[in-house]
Write a protein that holds these residues in place. Structure first.
Motif, PDB file in Angstrom:
ATOM      1  N   THR A  21       0.815  -1.097  -0.192  1.00 36.39           N
ATOM      2  CA  THR A  21       0.061  -0.010  -0.012  1.00 36.39           C
ATOM      3  C   THR A  21       0.975   1.387   0.075  1.00 36.39           C
ATOM      4  OG1 THR A  21      -1.619  -1.185   1.038  1.00 36.39           O
ATOM      5  CG2 THR A  21      -1.813   1.246   1.191  1.00 36.39           C
ATOM      6  N   LEU A  26       2.518   1.582  -3.367  1.00 35.52           N
ATOM      7  CA  LEU A  26       1.608   2.006  -4.597  1.00 35.52           C
ATOM      8  C   LEU A  26       1.214   3.527  -4.208  1.00 35.52           C
ATOM      9  CD1 LEU A  26      -0.326   1.270  -6.827  1.00 35.52           C
ATOM     10  CD2 LEU A  26      -2.476   0.870  -4.999  1.00 35.52           C
ATOM     11  N   ALA A  27       1.066   4.005  -2.994  1.00 36.71           N
ATOM     12  CA  ALA A  27       0.936   5.508  -2.659  1.00 36.71           C
ATOM     13  C   ALA A  27       1.876   6.362  -3.260  1.00 36.71           C
ATOM     14  CB  ALA A  27       0.561   5.637  -1.437  1.00 36.71           C
ATOM     15  N   SER A  52       4.103   5.451  -5.645  1.00 36.36           N
ATOM     16  CA  SER A  52       4.006   5.400  -7.004  1.00 36.36           C
ATOM     17  C   SER A  52       2.972   6.366  -7.588  1.00 36.36           C
ATOM     18  CB  SER A  52       3.781   4.157  -7.731  1.00 36.36           C
ATOM     19  OG  SER A  52       3.634   3.998  -9.025  1.00 36.36           O
ATOM     20  N   HIS A  53       1.673   6.244  -7.046  1.00 34.96           N
ATOM     21  CA  HIS A  53       0.820   7.142  -7.371  1.00 34.96           C
ATOM     22  C   HIS A  53       1.048   8.683  -7.337  1.00 34.96           C
ATOM     23  CE1 HIS A  53      -3.259   9.243  -6.964  1.00 34.96           C
ATOM     24  NE2 HIS A  53      -3.640   8.140  -8.017  1.00 34.96           N
ATOM     25  N   GLU A  54       1.713   8.835  -6.140  1.00 35.47           N
ATOM     26  CA  GLU A  54       2.014  10.355  -5.753  1.00 35.47           C
ATOM     27  C   GLU A  54       2.967  10.734  -6.967  1.00 35.47           C
ATOM     28  OE1 GLU A  54       1.597  13.878  -4.497  1.00 35.47           O
ATOM     29  OE2 GLU A  54       0.312  12.322  -3.887  1.00 35.47           O
ATOM     30  N   TYR A  86       3.438   9.542  -9.984  1.00 36.01           N
ATOM     31  CA  TYR A  86       2.924   9.650 -11.233  1.00 36.01           C
ATOM     32  C   TYR A  86       2.047  10.994 -11.358  1.00 36.01           C
ATOM     33  CZ  TYR A  86      -0.500   9.136 -15.163  1.00 36.01           C
ATOM     34  OH  TYR A  86      -1.163   9.311 -16.332  1.00 36.01           O
ATOM     35  N   ARG A  87       1.363  11.226 -10.241  1.00 31.89           N
ATOM     36  CA  ARG A  87       0.553  12.414 -10.015  1.00 31.89           C
ATOM     37  C   ARG A  87       1.735  13.759 -10.264  1.00 31.89           C
ATOM     38  NH1 ARG A  87      -4.493  14.332 -10.282  1.00 31.89           N
ATOM     39  NH2 ARG A  87      -5.276  12.328  -9.017  1.00 31.89           N
ATOM     40  N   TYR A  96      -9.787  13.283 -15.814  1.00 31.41           N
ATOM     41  CA  TYR A  96      -8.587  13.824 -15.389  1.00 31.41           C
ATOM     42  C   TYR A  96      -8.258  14.673 -16.469  1.00 31.41           C
ATOM     43  CZ  TYR A  96      -4.043  14.705 -13.982  1.00 31.41           C
ATOM     44  OH  TYR A  96      -2.663  15.213 -13.692  1.00 31.41           O
ATOM     45  N   ARG A 136      -6.565   6.814 -21.662  1.00 33.11           N
ATOM     46  CA  ARG A 136      -5.633   7.705 -21.322  1.00 33.11           C
ATOM     47  C   ARG A 136      -4.778   8.245 -22.325  1.00 33.11           C
ATOM     48  NH1 ARG A 136      -2.751   3.054 -20.302  1.00 33.11           N
ATOM     49  NH2 ARG A 136      -3.544   2.825 -18.267  1.00 33.11           N
TER      50      ARG A 136
END
Length: 179
Positions: free
Chosen positions: A54, A57-58, A60-62, A64-65, A86, A168
């Motif tokens: 978790t 993943l968080a 990685s998401h951050e 990417y964002r 988005y 996307r």
């Protein structure tokens, strides 16, 4: 305390049966304790692995964002009906409106229907069918009313079931190159 009283108690089972009962009971109890310990250990390791995944993943998401928000290219996602879900800041600046006003709007409606523009609804349908589409060259009217050419690359976003659930895309202004 019952051990000291045992010699004075009257038992209805023979000594052999009592020893056998204590032995079987002890083995069963040790087996239950072993299973409980293994279960606890397995749960502990699984919870630790889940938390690590978790956190990864968080992160990685951050990342990417952060990448999407700081990119100069126009980055977006939309559902299979073409409604934006988005858009990054570069997209909003390019469109000349806040991102909140773009979300929910149909993307294909932003591209004028013209012979030299692809029909983005057809492109979305092809992506939904699982096809790979080449980069698309199309024009839009900018906030200044002038024609601006974009080159966009789109791909399907697959859901947990493996089917395409959205699209996307990334586009860049190629007006200077087109002229």
């Amino acid at each position: 305390a019952w051990i000291f009283a045992a010699p004075y108690l009257h038992f209805f089972a023979s000594r052999t049966e009592r020893v056998l009962a204590v032995t079987i009971g002890s083995v069963v109890w040790l087996g239950v304790a072993e299973v409980a310990a293994r279960s606890f250990r397995t749960d502990w390791y699984q919870e630790r692995a889940r938390r690590a995944a978790t956190e990864k993943l968080a992160a990685s998401h951050e990342a990417y964002r952060d990448l999407a928000e700081n990119a100069r290219e126009l980055i977006y996602t939309h559902d299979l009906e073409g409604r934006f879900t988005y858009v990054n800041d570069a997209f909003a600046r390019y469109a000349g409106v806040p991102a909140a006003e773009i979300l929910g709007r149909p993307g294909p409606d932003m591209v004028p229907r013209a012979p030299d523009n692809p029909d983005l609804r057809v492109v979305i349908a092809r992506l939904a069918a699982g096809e790979t589409v080449p980069p698309q060259l199309f024009w839009v009217e900018g906030p200044d009313g002038r024609r601006r050419w974009l080159e966009g690359l789109m791909s399907g976003i697959r859901g947990p079931d493996g089917r395409v659930a959205g699209v996307r895309g990334m586009a860049r202004d190629v007006t200077a190159r087109k002229r």
